[in-house]
Write an enzyme that holds these catalytic residues in place. Structure first.
Site, PDB file in Angstrom:
ATOM      1  N   GLN A   1       6.455 -17.238   0.703  1.00  0.00           N
ATOM      2  CA  GLN A   1       6.388 -17.368  -0.654  1.00  0.00           C
ATOM      3  C   GLN A   1       7.741 -17.280  -1.205  1.00  0.00           C
ATOM      4  OE1 GLN A   1       4.608 -14.195  -3.166  1.00  0.00           O
ATOM      5  NE2 GLN A   1       4.280 -15.481  -4.650  1.00  0.00           N
TER       6      GLN A   1
ATOM      7  N   GLY B   1       3.625 -14.476  -8.478  1.00  0.00           N
ATOM      8  CA  GLY B   1       2.453 -13.702  -8.657  1.00  0.00           C
ATOM      9  C   GLY B   1       1.311 -13.856  -7.330  1.00  0.00           C
TER      10      GLY B   1
ATOM     11  N   ASN C   1     -10.236  -3.333 -10.486  1.00  0.00           N
ATOM     12  CA  ASN C   1     -10.171  -4.643  -9.724  1.00  0.00           C
ATOM     13  C   ASN C   1      -9.267  -4.044  -8.593  1.00  0.00           C
ATOM     14  OD1 ASN C   1     -10.155  -6.853  -8.349  1.00  0.00           O
ATOM     15  ND2 ASN C   1      -8.304  -7.765  -9.743  1.00  0.00           N
TER      16      ASN C   1
ATOM     17  N   LYS D   1       7.503  -2.898   4.105  1.00  0.00           N
ATOM     18  CA  LYS D   1       6.391  -2.206   3.638  1.00  0.00           C
ATOM     19  C   LYS D   1       5.365  -1.991   4.491  1.00  0.00           C
ATOM     20  CE  LYS D   1       4.229  -2.796   0.153  1.00  0.00           C
ATOM     21  NZ  LYS D   1       3.909  -2.756  -1.469  1.00  0.00           N
TER      22      LYS D   1
ATOM     23  N   ASN E   1       0.410  23.117  44.614  1.00  0.00           N
ATOM     24  CA  ASN E   1       0.677  24.237  43.685  1.00  0.00           C
ATOM     25  C   ASN E   1       2.228  24.088  43.577  1.00  0.00           C
ATOM     26  OD1 ASN E   1       0.115  26.841  42.132  1.00  0.00           O
ATOM     27  ND2 ASN E   1       2.270  27.040  43.300  1.00  0.00           N
TER      28      ASN E   1
ATOM     29  N   ASN F   1       2.341   2.134  -1.852  1.00  0.00           N
ATOM     30  CA  ASN F   1       3.607   1.539  -2.121  1.00  0.00           C
ATOM     31  C   ASN F   1       4.716   2.591  -2.096  1.00  0.00           C
ATOM     32  OD1 ASN F   1       2.718  -0.977  -3.383  1.00  0.00           O
ATOM     33  ND2 ASN F   1       1.244   0.560  -4.326  1.00  0.00           N
TER      34      ASN F   1
ATOM     35  N   GLU G   1      -6.285  -8.135 -16.473  1.00  0.00           N
ATOM     36  CA  GLU G   1      -5.039  -7.232 -16.358  1.00  0.00           C
ATOM     37  C   GLU G   1      -5.030  -6.146 -17.375  1.00  0.00           C
ATOM     38  OE1 GLU G   1      -3.205  -7.034 -13.355  1.00  0.00           O
ATOM     39  OE2 GLU G   1      -4.897  -8.604 -12.520  1.00  0.00           O
TER      40      GLU G   1
ATOM     41  N   LEU H   1      -1.634 -11.064   1.967  1.00  0.00           N
ATOM     42  CA  LEU H   1      -0.390 -11.182   1.055  1.00  0.00           C
ATOM     43  C   LEU H   1       0.571  -9.849   1.279  1.00  0.00           C
ATOM     44  CD1 LEU H   1      -2.054 -12.064  -2.403  1.00  0.00           C
ATOM     45  CD2 LEU H   1      -1.536 -13.356  -0.500  1.00  0.00           C
TER      46      LEU H   1
ATOM     47  N   ARG I   1       9.946   0.491  -3.733  1.00  0.00           N
ATOM     48  CA  ARG I   1       9.499   1.957  -3.609  1.00  0.00           C
ATOM     49  C   ARG I   1       9.577   2.776  -2.476  1.00  0.00           C
ATOM     50  NH1 ARG I   1       4.343   2.198  -6.948  1.00  0.00           N
ATOM     51  NH2 ARG I   1       4.244   4.396  -6.367  1.00  0.00           N
TER      52      ARG I   1
END
Length: 454
Positions: free
Chosen positions: A74, A79, A170, A23, A360, A227, A155, A9, A16
């Site tokens: 998505q 969610g 979780n 990200k 050299n 994040n 949650e 996902l 942020r």
């Protein structure tokens, strides 16, 4: 063996991070965090991978070009369960275990994923990954028996005060067989405080229908999400600390470990000594017995046995140092090979060049490899001696055992065993400097007197 797929996902906006870069493409040890996760999943012998994208999907598509990875969109973002469900069409026809994980949780280990897989093989319908952080913050909670059987997942914002005291949190990662995952995802509702379709409700739904759900515990650092820039820096710090410990366990000496920074693909041999403040960029391979001195930066370089580098040296991509060669302070190499025993002790640039055995390179030597349009090669033979402050204007070849006198600008080939001296004739004009100084002092005094009269 059961087939295995992964849904990653990565549809979040990552606000942020305050960045134009997606990200999950921000790097840890020089590699995007998404690629860390993909490489870990690949160790599991994965059959199919789908990355669920949203914002800046084009960046993900570009980054994944050439990899056997599909993307799904998505939109809108409703969610994590809704996000996982968007991968269904990309996995059409697949039958096997499916891992659902997050692109901004890149440090999960292959061994941990294998433990989740084994839980499904042992009879669980869903296996979730939990951890016990020192500060539980607002993580979702997992209510489980001592044997790991999950009774409830909730949650934080929906948890009771008693449930909030639960230590097991979780991570969000879970595994289920495709036959179970899709029906459970489709059954997830959004009757919660946020009105979202939560991924943990896959486990909740399985429990409700009487299925066995188990929790597998891992270390908190393994599932730390990223994040913000601060969390990215913390992840980098953890990765570097682990890599330093690994390097020392494998036989390298790091004199000041906290000041040494590795890339994701750095390779070190045994009995390598790394002094303080050394930075390894991508693509560096170091053989046994090498000494890398302080304040050296390496990228895309290959160092053979017995090499010494630095201090204050820079090896750029394509730099190759063969056995027992030496580069000293303020020497830069790029697309160049230094032969066995060859040395450039200080203050030189060696680019697009091949330097022979035991040659050299004197201080201040430059291979002038670029005319503003094209790059050209310099070839320096075995045992050749390049005097200090010389400019080798490519394309040019210096033969074996040849000598280039100090201060020379060489634009034509030098034969084996020859001496090439390219200097302007030195003229001496006796008394000229004294006369010059007298004249200029008088001129300056007159100018000053005139200014005072005004």
């Amino acid at each position: 063996m059961t087939d295995f797929a992964a849904i990653i996902l990565a549809a979040g906006k990552g606000t942020r991070m305050k960045s134009d870069l997606h990200k999950v493409l921000h790097p840890i040890a020089g590699k995007p965090m998404l690629m860390h996760l993909l490489d870990t999943v690949a160790l599991m012998g994965v059959n199919r991978i789908v990355v669920v994208a949203g914002d800046r999907r084009e960046q993900l598509d570009q980054a994944l070009e050439g990899r056997d990875v599909s993307t799904a969109l998505q939109d809108p973002q409703l969610g994590t369960a809704h996000a996982a469900l968007q991968a269904k069409s990309a996995l059409e026809g697949f039958s096997g275990n499916i891992l659902v994980c997050f692109g901004d949780v890149p440090m999960v280990r292959a061994e941990t994923i294998e433990r989740l897989n084994r839980a499904i093989a042992d009879g669980a319908k869903v296996a979730v990954l939990g951890f016990k952080p020192e500060d539980r913050l607002a993580y979702g909670r997992i209510i489980a028996d001592d044997d790991g059987t999950v009774r409830k997942m909730v949650e934080f914002k929906d948890a009771t005060e008693r449930e909030k005291t639960t230590r097991m949190c979780n991570s969000g990662l879970l595994i289920a067989h495709s036959d179970d995952l899709w029906p459970l995802l489709e059954a997830v509702g959004n009757d919660n405080a946020a009105g979202e379709y939560y991924l943990p409700d896959v486990a909740t739904g399985a429990i409700a229908r009487g299925d066995k759900v188990v929790v597998i515990e891992c270390e908190p650092d393994e599932v730390a999400g990223i994040n913000s820039r601060a969390e990215l820096a913390e992840a980098e710090q953890r990765w570097q600390a682990a890599r330093r410990a690994e390097a020392m366990a494998d036989g390298a000496t790091l004199k000041a470990p906290d000041t040494v920074f590795f890339s994701h693909d750095t390779k070190l041999g045994r009995d390598v000594t790394v002094d303080p403040h050394v930075v390894f960029g991508p693509g560096v391979s170091v053989a046994d017995g090498v000494h890398i001195k302080a304040y050296t930066h390496l990228e895309g370089a290959t160092l053979a046995t017995g090499v010494q580098v630095g201090p204050f040296a820079r090896l750029r991509p394509g730099a190759v140092m063969e056995e027992n060669s030496f580069v000293g302070n303020f020497v830069e190499m790029k697309k160049a090979t230094l032969g066995p025993g060859a040395k450039a002790s200080h203050l030189s640039y060696i680019g697009d060049a091949t330097v022979g055995k035991d040659a050299n390179i004197g201080a201040g030597t430059i291979t002038c490899n670029y005319d503003g349009y094209f790059k050209y090669q310099t070839v320096i033979g075995e045992r050749a001696f390049i005097g200090s402050n010389s400019a080798l204007i490519a394309p040019v070849t210096i033969g074996d055992d040849a000598i280039v006198a100090a201060g020379s600008a060489v634009s034509r080939d030098v034969g084996a065993g020859d001496l090439r001296m390219v200097r302007a004739e030195q003229l001496v004009k006796q008394g000229w400097a004294d006369r010059f100084h007298d004249t200029m002092k008088k001129k300056k005094a007159a100018q000053k007197a005139g200014a005072q009269k005004k």
